[in-house]
Design an enzyme around this catalytic site. Structure first.
Site, PDB file in Angstrom:
ATOM      1  N   GLY A 197       0.816  -1.208   0.000  1.00 28.97           N
ATOM      2  CA  GLY A 197       0.000   0.000   0.000  1.00 28.97           C
ATOM      3  C   GLY A 197       0.854   1.263   0.000  1.00 28.97           C
ATOM      4  N   SER A 198       0.349   2.294   0.666  1.00 33.86           N
ATOM      5  CA  SER A 198       0.948   3.621   0.536  1.00 33.86           C
ATOM      6  C   SER A 198       2.299   3.793   1.218  1.00 33.86           C
ATOM      7  CB  SER A 198      -0.023   4.679   1.064  1.00 33.86           C
ATOM      8  OG  SER A 198      -1.136   4.797   0.203  1.00 33.86           O
ATOM      9  N   VAL A 199       2.749   2.834   2.032  1.00 33.12           N
ATOM     10  CA  VAL A 199       4.111   2.976   2.549  1.00 33.12           C
ATOM     11  C   VAL A 199       5.120   2.894   1.404  1.00 33.12           C
ATOM     12  CG1 VAL A 199       3.538   2.110   4.857  1.00 33.12           C
ATOM     13  CG2 VAL A 199       4.322   0.502   3.108  1.00 33.12           C
ATOM     14  N   PHE A 200       4.705   2.297   0.270  1.00 40.28           N
ATOM     15  CA  PHE A 200       5.590   2.214  -0.893  1.00 40.28           C
ATOM     16  C   PHE A 200       5.775   3.577  -1.554  1.00 40.28           C
ATOM     17  CE2 PHE A 200       6.865   1.047  -5.241  1.00 40.28           C
ATOM     18  CZ  PHE A 200       7.861   0.123  -4.968  1.00 40.28           C
ATOM     19  N   LYS A 201       4.930   4.555  -1.197  1.00 40.14           N
ATOM     20  CA  LYS A 201       5.105   5.895  -1.753  1.00 40.14           C
ATOM     21  C   LYS A 201       6.441   6.511  -1.345  1.00 40.14           C
ATOM     22  CE  LYS A 201       0.142   6.771  -2.065  1.00 40.14           C
ATOM     23  NZ  LYS A 201      -1.050   7.341  -1.417  1.00 40.14           N
TER      24      LYS A 201
END
Length: 486
Positions: free
Chosen positions: A221-225
């Protein structure tokens, strides 16, 4: 006649050579490899009743061999704190072999490693059975117990706590867990019955290759941003003052699909966004635009620098750590989904922890380490691993800039429930949609932001938005406080 005899002799000699060669390989060349093979139970059967070295945390054993007083099997392997440590220790079972550190540190624990050669010789002169070395872990028992308690029973989840500067693992837990004593028992029928019941539990960490902090591959999810942010800054096309397009939906030419912005924050309030705002509110479309601009290779290269698809070094001592992945052959919509940690991007909780630790440590990723010391039976230190650099993930300037934005995500954004009074906390949340109305809910971060002492990564699997928010950032706060107050 003579020709037939000659052919028989040639065949006989060839057969003897083949047998001799196979025996030589098994006994000399391939001996170590065969001993280390987790499917080889002969080593377990030979040493099951021996005095095996202890695995120690905070001065107390979490795996040890206890004198049974029996002549048939003198020692029994026991696990005093079973569930909280099962994912690390594994088990040592006559029926099912060894897993975890019981397998990967098996030679040391059994006393068969090269480092213990003189100890073995000494014991043989005294007429004693050789004893194994003890393995002391980097785990902090109070933090391990706290982290384990923060995952509700019946909930699938993992927590990893590290020292970003050294790579030392302070806690590493997952649920559902199990009691290794049930399969390590000398009652072989009972061990079989227990294993048959345990394998029915969905998501249980019996086989570390497919579950737990080092083995389970999940959509991040958004931790990959954080990867997309580092790639953008490294490209030279973006800087801290860049304004990013922030439409409510991102269209793609020729198809009906539109990538929506995150609906849980304030992304919809602006048509453009700064990096700080995009990370604070975890907006999707700015990062999708960045990925489409830079291309798949730039994102994949930065992911590899953070450790995706790469090894974790030789300090972890857990043979089953799996490599995280960033997909190949992405079209535009696929790339847009991937840069926000969806589609086929997969990461273990430990990989996310290492990515975050690299940002905390000025861009340098340290090898994850579980082993504090290895001691001989007379408590002499045989080995004491030192912190070792694994790779350079990004520059100090980029790491410090991302840290600043992660601080604002906690102080002003949707990660605010991880805030600790009087301490600057850097953090990032993530929500990976599973397509059935549930999500993998993430938090990853570190504190203090200007001098990191602890990194925390939490994932709760298959939860709704509200439950995920309750079990990630607030629990990270509790762990930060517990470590920093020690």
């Amino acid at each position: 006649m003579n020709q037939a005899i000659r052919h028989s002799w040639v065949a006989a000699i060839a057969m003897f050579a083949l047998i001799f060669g196979a025996i030589s390989y098994v006994q000399v060349i391939g001996a170590d490899e065969l001993k280390a093979n987790p499917w080889n139970q002969r080593a377990v059967l030979q040493s099951f009743c021996n005095d095996r070295g202890a695995i120690i945390v905070g001065g107390s054993p979490v795996a040890e061999s206890v004198d049974t007083g029996s002549e048939t099997c003198a020692f029994q392997r026991t696990y005093p704190q079973p569930e909280a440590y099962a994912g690390i220790t594994g088990y040592f079972s006559q029926n099912f072999g060894a897993t975890g550190l019981e397998q990967s540190m098996g030679a040391e624990l059994a006393g068969n490693s090269d480092q213990l050669f003189l100890d073995r010789v000494g014991q043989l002169f005294l007429g004693n059975q050789p004893k194994g070395a003890s393995v002391e872990l980097t785990i902090d028992p109070e933090i391990q117990e706290l982290a384990y308690s923060l995952i509700p029973d019946g909930q699938r989840g993992s927590i990893v706590v590290t020292n970003p500067k050294t790579g030392a693992i302070l806690a590493m837990v997952s649920k559902p867990s199990y009691d290794p004593n049930l399969v390590a028992t000398q009652d072989l029928a009972a061990a079989d019955a227990s294993m048959n019941e345990l394998i029915k539990v969905p998501g249980i960490n019996l086989n570390p290759n497919v579950s737990g902090p080092t083995g389970e591959l999940l959509a991040p999810g958004s931790v990959f941003k954080l990867v997309g942010t580092a790639a953008a800054l490294a490209s030279g096309k973006y800087n801290k003052d860049s304004e990013l397009p922030n439409p409510a939906e991102l269209p793609f030419e020729g198809i009906e699909y539109r990538l929506p912005n995150y609906a849980g924050g304030n992304c919809y309030t602006r048509d453009t966004a700064s990096f700080a705002f995009a990370l604070q509110q975890s907006c999707n479309t700015p990062f999708a635009s960045i990925a489409l601009d830079l291309g798949r290779d730039a994102i994949a290269e930065q992911a590899a620098k953070f450790g995706f698809g790469q090894d974790m070094g030789d300090q972890l001592k857990l043979d089953y750590a799996r490599g995280s992945t960033f997909p190949d052959d992405l079209d535009g919509p696929g790339l847009a989904q991937s840069v926000i940690g969806q589609k086929d991007v997969r990461a273990t909780p430990l990989q996310v922890a290492l990515m975050t630790a690299a940002i905390a440590n000025d861009g340098v990723q340290m090898q994850p380490n579980l082993i504090k010391t290895l001691r001989s039976p007379d408590l002499r230190v045989i080995e004491e691993p030192q912190p070792k650099q694994l790779r350079t993930s990004t520059t100090p300037d980029i790491a410090n800039q991302i840290t600043e934005w992660m601080v604002s995500a906690v102080s002003e954004g949707i990660a605010n429930r991880a805030a600790v009074p009087g301490v600057q906390v850097a953090g990032k949340t993530g929500t990976a949609e599973l397509g059935n109305g549930t999500n993998n809910s993430w938090f990853t971060g570190f504190a203090p932001a200007n001098n990191p002492q602890v990194g925390v990564t939490i994932v709760m699997e298959g939860v709704d938005i509200t439950t995920g928010a309750q079990l990630t950032s607030p629990n990270a706060k509790r762990i930060f406080e517990a470590v920093l107050n020690k």
